[in-house]
Enzyme design. Sequence first.
Site, PDB file in Angstrom:
ATOM      1  N   HIS A 241       4.138  -1.817   1.666  1.00 46.86           N
ATOM      2  CA  HIS A 241       5.471  -1.218   1.781  1.00 46.86           C
ATOM      3  C   HIS A 241       5.929  -1.118   3.240  1.00 46.86           C
ATOM      4  O   HIS A 241       5.148  -0.823   4.144  1.00 46.86           O
ATOM      5  CB  HIS A 241       5.481   0.168   1.141  1.00 46.86           C
ATOM      6  CG  HIS A 241       4.560   1.154   1.797  1.00 46.86           C
ATOM      7  ND1 HIS A 241       4.895   1.873   2.918  1.00 46.86           N
ATOM      8  CD2 HIS A 241       3.302   1.530   1.482  1.00 46.86           C
ATOM      9  CE1 HIS A 241       3.897   2.659   3.274  1.00 46.86           C
ATOM     10  NE2 HIS A 241       2.914   2.462   2.421  1.00 46.86           N
ATOM     11  N   ASN A 242       7.208  -1.434   3.450  1.00 47.07           N
ATOM     12  CA  ASN A 242       7.876  -1.314   4.744  1.00 47.07           C
ATOM     13  C   ASN A 242       7.347  -2.262   5.818  1.00 47.07           C
ATOM     14  O   ASN A 242       7.634  -2.102   7.007  1.00 47.07           O
ATOM     15  CB  ASN A 242       7.815   0.129   5.258  1.00 47.07           C
ATOM     16  CG  ASN A 242       8.601   1.086   4.385  1.00 47.07           C
ATOM     17  OD1 ASN A 242       8.038   1.698   3.479  1.00 47.07           O
ATOM     18  ND2 ASN A 242       9.891   1.203   4.641  1.00 47.07           N
TER      19      ASN A 242
END
Length: 348
Positions: A241-242
């Site tokens: 994520h991210n």
Amino acid sequence: MQFTAKQISEIVNGSIEGNGDVVVSRVEKIEEATEGGLTFLANPKYENYLYTTGASVVIVNNDLEIEAAINATLIRVKNAYTAITLLLDQYNNIRFHKTGIEEPSFIHPTAKIGNDVYIGAFSYIGAEVVLGDNVSVYPQVYIGDNVQIGNGAILFPGVKIYHDCVLGEQVTIHSGAVIGSDGFGFAPQEDGTYRKISQIGNVVIEDQVEIGANTTIDRATMGHTIVRKGVKLDNLIQLAHNVEVGENSVIAAQTGISGSTKVGKQVILGGQVGAVGHITIADGTQVQAQSGINRSIEDPGLKWAGTPASQFQTQMRAQVVLQRLPDLERRIDQLEKILKEFKEEKNK
């Protein structure tokens, strides 16, 4: 499909030496090619096959000097490897070009479908999805609600695109890849259990990205997981994520990049590289296979290797020393024995 040498030369902007009307119907390796085959020579290691190949047409570099008789028609170009790449693209475009909607498939009434789109059987297109022109969705693809896919994208069989994700133009995603699954976010509780953190962001994939089979790209906890323009991802890669991967970076198979790490532009990561979370990797960095990156790399354009990763030359020197350790141990044992004998002799 059949092409003459003249037609091929026009596509690759080359010059013909030999029979321009000779016909080819397939692309083959130079050492295995037979009559009716097209091949190329870019690597000097294979130059001897030029004089023995059965191919009807061979693409070669302009500066190649011929040392013996050749049966094949030659097409001379500035760069043979680039030329054959262009031809293979043309071949694939013809071979895989499909249009129409196969049944059974599900397309939500609110989905917007562009021109000349292909949707294969057993595919699912969710609510408010936007498919651009010339998009190919092969059988058993899942596209969740509110997904946007740009012109010319190709989703091969079994690809899964979760809700709210955005794909640019000319994106290619191979079978089994999952885009937008939840990031690995769990909050530890006082009783020793873990509470899931909802992942409400998305994944943004920019233009001309290619993603290999069974690669997974997690959606952001908040905001975006971003794969920038021109990135090439091999099979079996995990982007958490991210994560952000910069333009024209290349990542080989079985690499894993932990959450919120930022990979710069034109970075090359070899196979099975691991990167911890919340670090940055500078533009132009090259990392050898099976290396572990445990801190930010701030200086651009350097080569790294090992676990934990260090600059390539430092790691190579360390490997030389490591190989000498058995000999050094033997020599130390000998010195200790001599020293012991010297002390015993001295104490007599």
